[in-house]
Design a protein around this motif. Sequence first.
Motif, PDB file in Angstrom:
ATOM      1  N   PRO B 168       0.803  -1.221   0.000  1.00 42.49           N
ATOM      2  CA  PRO B 168       0.000   0.000   0.000  1.00 42.49           C
ATOM      3  C   PRO B 168       0.839   1.277   0.000  1.00 42.49           C
ATOM      4  O   PRO B 168       0.909   1.999   0.987  1.00 42.49           O
ATOM      5  N   TYR B 169       1.486   1.532  -1.102  1.00 44.29           N
ATOM      6  CA  TYR B 169       2.254   2.770  -1.258  1.00 44.29           C
ATOM      7  C   TYR B 169       2.432   3.011  -2.753  1.00 44.29           C
ATOM      8  O   TYR B 169       2.364   2.091  -3.559  1.00 44.29           O
ATOM      9  N   ILE B 170       2.635   4.279  -3.099  1.00 39.61           N
ATOM     10  CA  ILE B 170       2.837   4.640  -4.507  1.00 39.61           C
ATOM     11  C   ILE B 170       4.118   3.980  -5.020  1.00 39.61           C
ATOM     12  O   ILE B 170       5.169   4.061  -4.377  1.00 39.61           O
ATOM     13  N   GLN B 187     -11.402   9.914  -7.009  1.00 37.56           N
ATOM     14  CA  GLN B 187     -11.512   8.511  -6.613  1.00 37.56           C
ATOM     15  C   GLN B 187     -10.640   8.212  -5.400  1.00 37.56           C
ATOM     16  O   GLN B 187     -11.028   7.501  -4.490  1.00 37.56           O
ATOM     17  N   VAL B 188      -9.420   8.744  -5.449  1.00 40.53           N
ATOM     18  CA  VAL B 188      -8.482   8.527  -4.347  1.00 40.53           C
ATOM     19  C   VAL B 188      -9.086   9.096  -3.065  1.00 40.53           C
ATOM     20  O   VAL B 188      -9.072   8.462  -2.012  1.00 40.53           O
ATOM     21  N   ASN B 189      -9.643  10.310  -3.180  1.00 42.95           N
ATOM     22  CA  ASN B 189     -10.207  10.954  -2.000  1.00 42.95           C
ATOM     23  C   ASN B 189     -11.315  10.115  -1.376  1.00 42.95           C
ATOM     24  O   ASN B 189     -11.399   9.974  -0.165  1.00 42.95           O
ATOM     25  N   ALA B 190     -12.179   9.550  -2.236  1.00 40.22           N
ATOM     26  CA  ALA B 190     -13.321   8.813  -1.703  1.00 40.22           C
ATOM     27  C   ALA B 190     -12.885   7.630  -0.864  1.00 40.22           C
ATOM     28  O   ALA B 190     -13.437   7.382   0.212  1.00 40.22           O
ATOM     29  N   VAL B 191     -11.876   6.871  -1.312  1.00 39.68           N
ATOM     30  CA  VAL B 191     -11.480   5.690  -0.526  1.00 39.68           C
ATOM     31  C   VAL B 191     -10.440   5.995   0.543  1.00 39.68           C
ATOM     32  O   VAL B 191     -10.274   5.216   1.470  1.00 39.68           O
ATOM     33  N   SER B 192      -9.748   7.134   0.404  1.00 40.01           N
ATOM     34  CA  SER B 192      -8.734   7.367   1.435  1.00 40.01           C
ATOM     35  C   SER B 192      -9.331   7.914   2.729  1.00 40.01           C
ATOM     36  O   SER B 192      -8.617   8.223   3.660  1.00 40.01           O
ATOM     37  N   LYS B 221      -8.075  -0.306  -0.090  1.00 39.32           N
ATOM     38  CA  LYS B 221      -6.750   0.322  -0.073  1.00 39.32           C
ATOM     39  C   LYS B 221      -6.045   0.092  -1.416  1.00 39.32           C
ATOM     40  O   LYS B 221      -5.407   1.004  -1.961  1.00 39.32           O
ATOM     41  N   ALA B 222      -6.174  -1.124  -1.943  1.00 38.08           N
ATOM     42  CA  ALA B 222      -5.561  -1.426  -3.242  1.00 38.08           C
ATOM     43  C   ALA B 222      -6.144  -0.522  -4.323  1.00 38.08           C
ATOM     44  O   ALA B 222      -5.420   0.009  -5.173  1.00 38.08           O
ATOM     45  N   PHE B 223      -7.457  -0.314  -4.257  1.00 38.36           N
ATOM     46  CA  PHE B 223      -8.100   0.551  -5.249  1.00 38.36           C
ATOM     47  C   PHE B 223      -7.558   1.980  -5.166  1.00 38.36           C
ATOM     48  O   PHE B 223      -7.348   2.639  -6.176  1.00 38.36           O
ATOM     49  N   ARG B 224      -7.295   2.419  -3.914  1.00 39.59           N
ATOM     50  CA  ARG B 224      -6.776   3.765  -3.709  1.00 39.59           C
ATOM     51  C   ARG B 224      -5.514   3.993  -4.545  1.00 39.59           C
ATOM     52  O   ARG B 224      -5.280   5.075  -5.050  1.00 39.59           O
ATOM     53  N   PHE B 225      -4.689   2.936  -4.686  1.00 38.57           N
ATOM     54  CA  PHE B 225      -3.448   3.100  -5.459  1.00 38.57           C
ATOM     55  C   PHE B 225      -3.670   2.911  -6.951  1.00 38.57           C
ATOM     56  O   PHE B 225      -3.082   3.620  -7.765  1.00 38.57           O
ATOM     57  N   VAL B 226      -4.537   1.955  -7.318  1.00 40.32           N
ATOM     58  CA  VAL B 226      -4.832   1.782  -8.739  1.00 40.32           C
ATOM     59  C   VAL B 226      -5.421   3.074  -9.301  1.00 40.32           C
ATOM     60  O   VAL B 226      -5.158   3.455 -10.443  1.00 40.32           O
ATOM     61  N   ALA B 227      -6.213   3.783  -8.468  1.00 46.43           N
ATOM     62  CA  ALA B 227      -6.900   4.985  -8.945  1.00 46.43           C
ATOM     63  C   ALA B 227      -6.006   6.229  -8.932  1.00 46.43           C
ATOM     64  O   ALA B 227      -6.358   7.244  -9.508  1.00 46.43           O
ATOM     65  N   ASP B 228      -4.854   6.158  -8.269  1.00 44.65           N
ATOM     66  CA  ASP B 228      -4.028   7.349  -8.097  1.00 44.65           C
ATOM     67  C   ASP B 228      -3.211   7.615  -9.365  1.00 44.65           C
ATOM     68  O   ASP B 228      -2.459   6.746  -9.817  1.00 44.65           O
ATOM     69  N   PRO B 229      -3.353   8.801  -9.944  1.00 42.33           N
ATOM     70  CA  PRO B 229      -2.588   9.081 -11.170  1.00 42.33           C
ATOM     71  C   PRO B 229      -1.082   8.886 -10.979  1.00 42.33           C
ATOM     72  O   PRO B 229      -0.381   8.527 -11.924  1.00 42.33           O
TER      73      PRO B 229
END
Lengths: 568, 375
Positions: B168-170, B187-192, B221-229
């Motif tokens: 769970p990190y960039i 998207q990142v905001n919604a799950v973070s 949490k995984a989605f948070r990273f997949v969604a992060d530009p």
Amino acid sequence: MRQHDIVIVGAGLAGLRAAFEGITAGLDTAVLTKVHPLRSHSCAAQGGVNAAINPNDNWEDHAYDTVKGADWLGDEDAIEIMCEEAPQAVLDLDTMGAPFSREDDGTLAQRPFGGQSYARTAYAADRTGHAMLHTLWEQAIKLGTHIYQEWQMLHILKDPNTGRCAGVVAYDIATGKVETILAKTVLIATGGYGRIYASNTNAMINTGDGVALALKAGAHAADLEFVQFHPTGLRNSGILISEGVRGEGAYLIGADGKRFMQKYAPNKLELASRDVVSRAETMEIMNGNGKNGAIFLDVRHLGRDIILERLPQIRQLSIDFEGVDPINEPIPVRPTCHYTMGGIRTNKLGETYVPGLFAAGEAACVSVHGANRLGANSLLETIVYGKVTGKEMVRQIQEGTTREFPTYNREDVLIVERKIAELKARSSEDGYRQADLREDLTQAMQEHVGVFREEKSLKKGLKKILDIKEKYKKLYIDDKSENFNTDLLTALELGNLIALAEGTVRSALAREESRGAHSREEFTTRDDKKWMKHSIVKWNHATDEAEVDYEPVRQLGKERYKPVERTY
Amino acid sequence: MAEEKKTTTAKKAVPKKTAAKKTTAKKAPAKKVAAKTTETKTVKKKAAAKTVTFRVKRGERWQEYDVAYDASTTVLSGLEQIKGDQDGSLTFRRSCRASICGSCGMKINDRSRLACKTKIKDMIEGMDHRNYQGRDVISIAPQGNQPVIKDLVVDITQLFNKVEAEEPYIKEGPERVEAKDKTAYEQVNAVSNCIMCGLCYSDCTELEVNDNFHGPAALAKAFRFVADPREGQKTDRLKKLSEKGGIWDCVRCGMCVDACPKGVAPMEAIGKLRHRAIEAGITNNRGAKHAIVFKDDIRNGGLLNEPMMLIKTTGLFGAIEQIPNALHLAKKGKVPSFFPEKIEGLDEVKRMFKVLEETELDVETKVLDEGPGAG
């Protein structure tokens, strides 16, 4: 034997930021925390983090705002370091992946905050601390940081020959075992001690363990009397409503429905610094313009859309804990103990008076906040001073005299073990319950050491605290078990709170002036001739008492920093 | 300011035994300074406090405690009352009391909730009301799907091991892009908003039967990273997430969405990961195949061809494994047809597909209307 080059106590923002420095430098770095890192109170910080990032802004203005906000009690060398390093420290977090709020073009958004001359507060909606803490925790996982999770520090070890810090004695909460962890350098990043007050915005874990234990280990504490009362704690629970809400344009109104800040801070109004606003609210309530001990924070004019986009958590907290939807009704708020400017005295690199022992974040008094902290400067302090102190610890290990592990006295560990055994063995016969003593302590602080202070009342408060200190020796606990004994832990924490309350009230009694968050009714003005100095508390082990001494403010002699009257 | 005098009875528990002596300080009336600074403790309504019974699971037994409450008392402050005044050995985690640290998750009236966010009054007046032998009762038990350490404290190692296994990190990599506008981060905001309280993990029905499932929190949490530009390894992550135990193991029961105190909606995040995985061409797994065949069957005939779907999803050998189940169904006369008839009004189904395909389904930027915590 457990040993690490660096042991960091506390896994909030300052601790994790320092750990990042230790590990990336290739040193064996461990973090010890009494809760899971994500439970650290940094997660509750809402409003943001100040940094002069915008090309039209500059760090010197930020430094001046901070010197002024501190009511000229801040140490100018440390303030300059903090403000100059701020943009890079925030961009570091952005690179690591912190989900900061953005402008339309994707760049970091910044909002206005109290006491700042420019809109320089970067934020992640209204949960900036949460976003930053999760990001630094992610980095800790990435780097494989060794974390002693749910371990409580009970003692700071010193080398009996050299006086150097030698590590810590800690308690593994899950097993109840007392363990020794040796270190070449130790960082205390255990946060503040706002829990000495009955009404506060702090988490229940904010019991100042690191400050109290460092004090007992021979480090000095400074400026304990400077306690920040946040202007907008929820009336019933004391839960924090961010200054960011006023940054977004909220009004403070009295029971009469009218704004009142023009009487107290005609220019900055609701965005004057926190001590000013808290005093104004207290005056309004005293003069009968409050309702049930509260005044009101009004955001209705911002409109539903802005409230939902920028203040979603605030809205939810108001609904959950006060039963008020701010879209339709003003939120009842009042001044509530929020932050302790005081802490373990350090120099501009985070070193305490005990060699090898460092402090950072709210646990430390560097001092970048002086007599009053500006909003969004605390998150900034954690990430700048976590970094600066972390780098200094690394430097001392890599280049300095601290290549070897110090020795320690085995008797120190036995004392801790005996203390626990004795506490468990104490019977309820003729003893005191910790909940009662905690209630008495926090009520005494609330009643006698609040927003306004005066000699007679302070003396009464001191007497009560010393009485509680005596009773604490007869405190008993119900839980005698080994594993996960939170009854024992909170009893030990209470001992720390009592020591810090004593230091706070003694320092407050001695300081005969009004400066920043410290307002004396008999001495209503700032007295730079006599009192432009830090209060220093040392622990006298012979009398088992806190003793107050003084130390000059570290000034740079710049024309711009010359003290003037502080108005907003 | 008479209403500011402490009415300690409103806050204190009803002690079963005489509480230890109180100091005189407690009885002192609101003094001048206190009245001035308005910092006396919680302002309480004058209404008499009511009493509720907490039935707390402690190992194998349930212990009862009486707790005084008013309209604003939370389950956490009830537990604090018990620990302070009646039984210091009652053990639970807690810290911020403002639903942001994630410490105090537990089962309250059988559903996972944060004790600090749950009001006693709501438990008594709401749909979850429990009455036991004529008294108002609230049942309190440790979180599910995790080993219990003591009373209400569970071992969170498993939950966090799974989160940490998502890396769970960039990460650096070729898929990193510089965000050009703020919507890229919605998207990142919604799950973070996730606070890792474990309530979703505790209530997850798939985890009850499948230890290997990553669980809702880890997948969100995984989605948070997949969604992060800024993430550089999006496709690689989606590949790993499509393996056993990952996104396709979720049974979409919705318990995690219900349990989440911060409006993260992990199941929605899992849905978005599935969508992205298929779009990235990661379809060589049972979950993705099942979804695709399902869609094709409905589009073509309006009904599922269940035997063929089994073969297409699991392969011939997978289908052979299912023969005992098929025989069992056959005995009960429940044999699905190999040749299901097309439904009436298939045109309408096709029109629906057409509309859906023409109007791109916005699974990427959906952000909760009411903001976090609304759930």
